[in-house]
Design an enzyme around this catalytic site. Sequence first.
Site, PDB file in Angstrom:
ATOM      1  N   ASP A  27      36.569 -13.925  -4.331  1.00 29.18           N
ATOM      2  CA  ASP A  27      35.531 -14.873  -3.919  1.00 29.18           C
ATOM      3  C   ASP A  27      36.145 -16.179  -3.417  1.00 29.18           C
ATOM      4  O   ASP A  27      36.934 -16.814  -4.121  1.00 29.18           O
ATOM      5  CB  ASP A  27      34.648 -15.114  -5.156  1.00 29.18           C
ATOM      6  CG  ASP A  27      33.559 -16.153  -4.949  1.00 29.18           C
ATOM      7  OD1 ASP A  27      33.232 -16.464  -3.794  1.00 29.18           O
ATOM      8  OD2 ASP A  27      33.022 -16.627  -5.979  1.00 29.18           O
ATOM      9  N   HIS A  78      31.115 -20.752  -9.001  1.00 28.48           N
ATOM     10  CA  HIS A  78      32.261 -20.151  -8.302  1.00 28.48           C
ATOM     11  C   HIS A  78      33.566 -20.870  -8.644  1.00 28.48           C
ATOM     12  O   HIS A  78      33.581 -22.084  -8.866  1.00 28.48           O
ATOM     13  CB  HIS A  78      32.046 -20.229  -6.792  1.00 28.48           C
ATOM     14  CG  HIS A  78      30.829 -19.488  -6.320  1.00 28.48           C
ATOM     15  ND1 HIS A  78      30.860 -18.167  -5.964  1.00 28.48           N
ATOM     16  CD2 HIS A  78      29.546 -19.886  -6.187  1.00 28.48           C
ATOM     17  CE1 HIS A  78      29.643 -17.782  -5.612  1.00 28.48           C
ATOM     18  NE2 HIS A  78      28.820 -18.813  -5.735  1.00 28.48           N
ATOM     19  N   ASP A  82      11.490 -11.250   9.576  1.00 27.72           N
ATOM     20  CA  ASP A  82      10.401 -12.222   9.454  1.00 27.72           C
ATOM     21  C   ASP A  82       9.162 -11.477   9.008  1.00 27.72           C
ATOM     22  O   ASP A  82       9.212 -10.282   8.755  1.00 27.72           O
ATOM     23  CB  ASP A  82      10.181 -13.026  10.742  1.00 27.72           C
ATOM     24  CG  ASP A  82       9.514 -12.211  11.835  1.00 27.72           C
ATOM     25  OD1 ASP A  82       9.278 -11.006  11.627  1.00 27.72           O
ATOM     26  OD2 ASP A  82       9.242 -12.775  12.894  1.00 27.72           O
TER      27      ASP A  82
HETATM   28 ZN    ZN Z   1      27.264 -14.839  -4.143  1.00 30.32          ZN
HETATM   29 ZN    ZN Z   2      26.405 -15.080  -7.274  1.00 32.25          ZN
END
Ligand code: ZN
Ligand code: ZN
Length: 552
Positions: free
Chosen positions: A198, A371, A446
């Site tokens: 990440d 994160h 949409d």
């Molecule tokens: Zn994420």
């Molecule tokens: Zn997440």
Amino acid sequence: MSNKKLNGGKLRIIPLGGLGEVGKNMMAYQYGDNILVVYVGLMFPENDMLGIDYIIPDFEYLLENRQKVRGIIVTHGHEDHTGAIHHVMEQLNVPIYATPLTRGLMEVKLSRGGMLEKVQLNTIQAGDKAQIGPFTVEFFHVCHSIPDGVGLGITTPVGLVIHTGDYKFDHTPVDNWPTDYAKLAEFSGRGVLALLADSTNADKPGWTPSERVIDPAFDQVFRAAKGRIIIASFASLISRMQQVANAAVRHDRKMAFVGTSMVENARMARKLGYLDIPDELLISVEQALKMNSKEVVLMSTGTQGEPSSIMGRLSTGTNRQFDIIPGDTVVLSSHPIPGNEESVYRTINRLFRRGANVIYEAVAPVHVSGHASQEEMKLMLNLVRPQYFIPIHGELRHLKQHALIAQQVGIPEEHIAVVENGQVVELEDGEMHIGERIPGGYVFVDGAGVGEIGPDVMREREILSRDGFVLVNLTLDRHTCHLVEEPEIITRGFVYAPEAEELLDATRQMVVQSIDCASNGRMQSDLEQTLKSFIYSKTKRRPMVFITMSKT
Ligand SMILES: [Zn+2]
Ligand SMILES: [Zn+2]
């Protein structure tokens, strides 16, 4: 390095979403005729994508290879990893693997779309092992801003690949369950061919603070609040719900969830034991609105300034059930998703204008990221010690920054692949190569439907919203092609009538002079062009120009 007997062949790592952007995560691992998919995420639209509810990955590649898809793993319950589930499951019939909470949150979505019975959901736990085609997947616990998140150790025929999912190294997470360092070290001992990690916070130095820092910030807010407290967050931020509930207990307020997704997710998380809220603490919104304002805290969605969300409607005074009243304290417990900053700050300003005291990330630590920051990324790289590294989740700047961090801890540049959606990376015979490119664009969703809106429509909506349109209505004599009446000019979203008079007169004159009978078909498009450049020269704006002609 590895003592495992490897079969050879080629592992293709195929990013379908989330690389080169924040959101709509989807990754595919392919070995021969077997594909393992990780995530089915969505992305909230950036503010230049008008009228779009959300965006999902372009997973055409999976549809073209549908017989090869063996399963889908979803590592945690956030929208950017789960939100496209019913779009994907409408078209692919494969088993899904997820931990109990992640599964529960997906069940909420699937049952809303009437699809729950059709989907095969398998519950896995951190510490479990699953055989999915030729992939042996070991799930290990990671901390994040939602409980029950996992990372993946995927033993493939070419070697061991670690896929972190969203993670941080929080020593004191709200659920007291830190990231599994031991498992990461154990993987490292076996020899890791590649790490995919990440990158969301790759430009943040240091360590991401523990979720615990929010508790004192909430205490401060609760202590100071003179009236109601309304806390906005994501409906999938289960840990934050727990922290609000804990603060409510400490400060003697009752708590109510506002909005369907909040209510349903909280119900699911409580049922599964991931959210510990005593029955007597929880009340309905209706009850909350009747109580003394100092006795309640409401929790709702809408932290990104989405106009249709509860917070968006409260900011514009268009919420059905209740309004902001002077003395309310509104807490935005979230971080603006890149691209949303403008609409978030506009919402904050509107809330202030309605008399609320607004507290957001920049003025008090009412939010921490889920994160890893740079030092945690180094820790992950050093624990796992991969041969190859591929940064995932993030805009290109995040991926590039994460690559630099990997180099700092000693991974050679040529062992790092920075790729965006659609760029295949191949691992074969212990080496990494950049492979082919496959389509990895946007699918816009949409109210009207999925994928019916292409970039052309988006561009038109953008022009219309920015510069409006000019419609010129001409009535011509059938035989002579002369104008029978003055040209009628209608504008919308372009100029205000008073200052427009002069411009419209000039435009009208220009049209009259340009009418040329010679060739009607060409005249119309020529006239549109001439009119466009005329308007641009006068106003420096480029509205859409339409000309209609009728003949009598
Ligand atoms: Zn994420
Ligand atoms: Zn997440």
